[in-house]
Design a protein around this motif. Sequence first.
Motif, PDB file in Angstrom:
ATOM      1  N   LEU A  41       0.826  -1.203   0.000  1.00  0.00           N
ATOM      2  CA  LEU A  41       0.000   0.000   0.000  1.00  0.00           C
ATOM      3  C   LEU A  41       0.858   1.251   0.000  1.00  0.00           C
ATOM      4  O   LEU A  41       0.590   2.212  -0.737  1.00  0.00           O
ATOM      5  N   ALA A  42       1.909   1.245   0.820  1.00  0.00           N
ATOM      6  CA  ALA A  42       2.818   2.392   0.877  1.00  0.00           C
ATOM      7  C   ALA A  42       3.495   2.614  -0.466  1.00  0.00           C
ATOM      8  O   ALA A  42       3.708   3.768  -0.895  1.00  0.00           O
ATOM      9  N   MET A  43       3.857   1.523  -1.150  1.00  0.00           N
ATOM     10  CA  MET A  43       4.494   1.637  -2.468  1.00  0.00           C
ATOM     11  C   MET A  43       3.510   2.144  -3.509  1.00  0.00           C
ATOM     12  O   MET A  43       3.857   2.985  -4.350  1.00  0.00           O
ATOM     13  N   THR A  44       2.280   1.640  -3.460  1.00  0.00           N
ATOM     14  CA  THR A  44       1.259   2.058  -4.424  1.00  0.00           C
ATOM     15  C   THR A  44       0.932   3.537  -4.284  1.00  0.00           C
ATOM     16  O   THR A  44       0.779   4.263  -5.278  1.00  0.00           O
ATOM     17  N   LEU A  45       0.836   3.992  -3.043  1.00  0.00           N
ATOM     18  CA  LEU A  45       0.513   5.399  -2.782  1.00  0.00           C
ATOM     19  C   LEU A  45       1.737   6.293  -2.819  1.00  0.00           C
ATOM     20  O   LEU A  45       1.623   7.519  -2.640  1.00  0.00           O
ATOM     21  N   ASN A  46       2.908   5.664  -3.019  1.00  0.00           N
ATOM     22  CA  ASN A  46       4.177   6.410  -3.066  1.00  0.00           C
ATOM     23  C   ASN A  46       4.378   7.249  -1.806  1.00  0.00           C
ATOM     24  O   ASN A  46       4.765   8.421  -1.853  1.00  0.00           O
ATOM     25  N   LEU A  47       4.114   6.621  -0.661  1.00  0.00           N
ATOM     26  CA  LEU A  47       4.253   7.324   0.612  1.00  0.00           C
ATOM     27  C   LEU A  47       5.731   7.548   0.937  1.00  0.00           C
ATOM     28  O   LEU A  47       6.562   6.670   0.687  1.00  0.00           O
ATOM     29  N   PRO A  48       6.078   8.692   1.505  1.00  0.00           N
ATOM     30  CA  PRO A  48       7.471   8.937   1.894  1.00  0.00           C
ATOM     31  C   PRO A  48       7.817   8.190   3.170  1.00  0.00           C
ATOM     32  O   PRO A  48       6.933   7.854   3.966  1.00  0.00           O
ATOM     33  N   GLY A  87       5.485  -2.432   8.157  1.00  0.00           N
ATOM     34  CA  GLY A  87       5.280  -2.596   6.727  1.00  0.00           C
ATOM     35  C   GLY A  87       5.208  -1.263   6.009  1.00  0.00           C
ATOM     36  O   GLY A  87       5.763  -1.097   4.910  1.00  0.00           O
ATOM     37  N   LEU A  88       4.549  -0.287   6.621  1.00  0.00           N
ATOM     38  CA  LEU A  88       4.457   1.053   6.030  1.00  0.00           C
ATOM     39  C   LEU A  88       5.829   1.712   5.912  1.00  0.00           C
ATOM     40  O   LEU A  88       6.099   2.431   4.947  1.00  0.00           O
ATOM     41  N   THR A  89       6.701   1.461   6.883  1.00  0.00           N
ATOM     42  CA  THR A  89       8.054   2.029   6.808  1.00  0.00           C
ATOM     43  C   THR A  89       8.926   1.255   5.814  1.00  0.00           C
ATOM     44  O   THR A  89       9.892   1.803   5.286  1.00  0.00           O
ATOM     45  N   LEU A  90       8.568  -0.005   5.564  1.00  0.00           N
ATOM     46  CA  LEU A  90       9.339  -0.812   4.622  1.00  0.00           C
ATOM     47  C   LEU A  90       9.026  -0.453   3.175  1.00  0.00           C
ATOM     48  O   LEU A  90       9.920  -0.484   2.314  1.00  0.00           O
ATOM     49  N   GLY A  91       7.773  -0.108   2.902  1.00  0.00           N
ATOM     50  CA  GLY A  91       7.356   0.205   1.540  1.00  0.00           C
ATOM     51  C   GLY A  91       8.226   1.241   0.840  1.00  0.00           C
ATOM     52  O   GLY A  91       8.716   0.997  -0.277  1.00  0.00           O
TER      53      GLY A  91
END
Length: 222
Positions: A41-48, A87-91
Amino acid sequence: MRLNTAVSRPEASILATNKMLKNTYMLLSMTLLFSALTAGLAMTLNLPHPGMIVSMIGYFGLLFLTTKFSNSSLGLVFVFALTGFMGLTLGPILSMYINAFSNGHELILTALGGTGVIFLGLSAYALTTRKDFSFMGGFLMVGILVAFLAGIGAVVFSMPALSLAVSAMFILLMSGMILFQTSAIVNGGESNYILATVSLYVSIYNLFLSLLQLLGVFGGND
């Protein structure tokens, strides 16, 4: 009656161990899957990436809450909160490797495969031999503290060589933690499957990141 009691105790111990293993590996599988979903999800949303300070506060805060409520149903909530946050920090880290290296996907898959082989191999060894690795506890705690502080120093003072050394240290330390925790489950040293799951998850997470960093340095194509 004495004979029946003597026989039932080992059987009860085996049943308790098998239940502990089943619960731990089931929860571990679920948290790894959930962590993968939040990373995707983080990768899809391109989260920093939230940064080192926010990551540390989030990790240690959720780890504290998980430990505090490990004997209640709230512990399960905080386990998923912790692994989801990680997981969010890993993305963003995975996105960085994909963008920085032409073979970024290969590096990630190789690190993932290496992590799986190491985890399964060490777990199988601890489960089949049933050796007691509790003597490693003190050494591992000191080693992790030293590696953690060295890792912060490598980031703050921009020391790539030290960062690589820390990654190598973490591979060894996390491998030791897998042996230590699995042995504790098998030999009755750990009876809380939530705490066992967190320990194994963190070991797998750090093992994967450390392998990925080393592969990026020695096998990455710009």
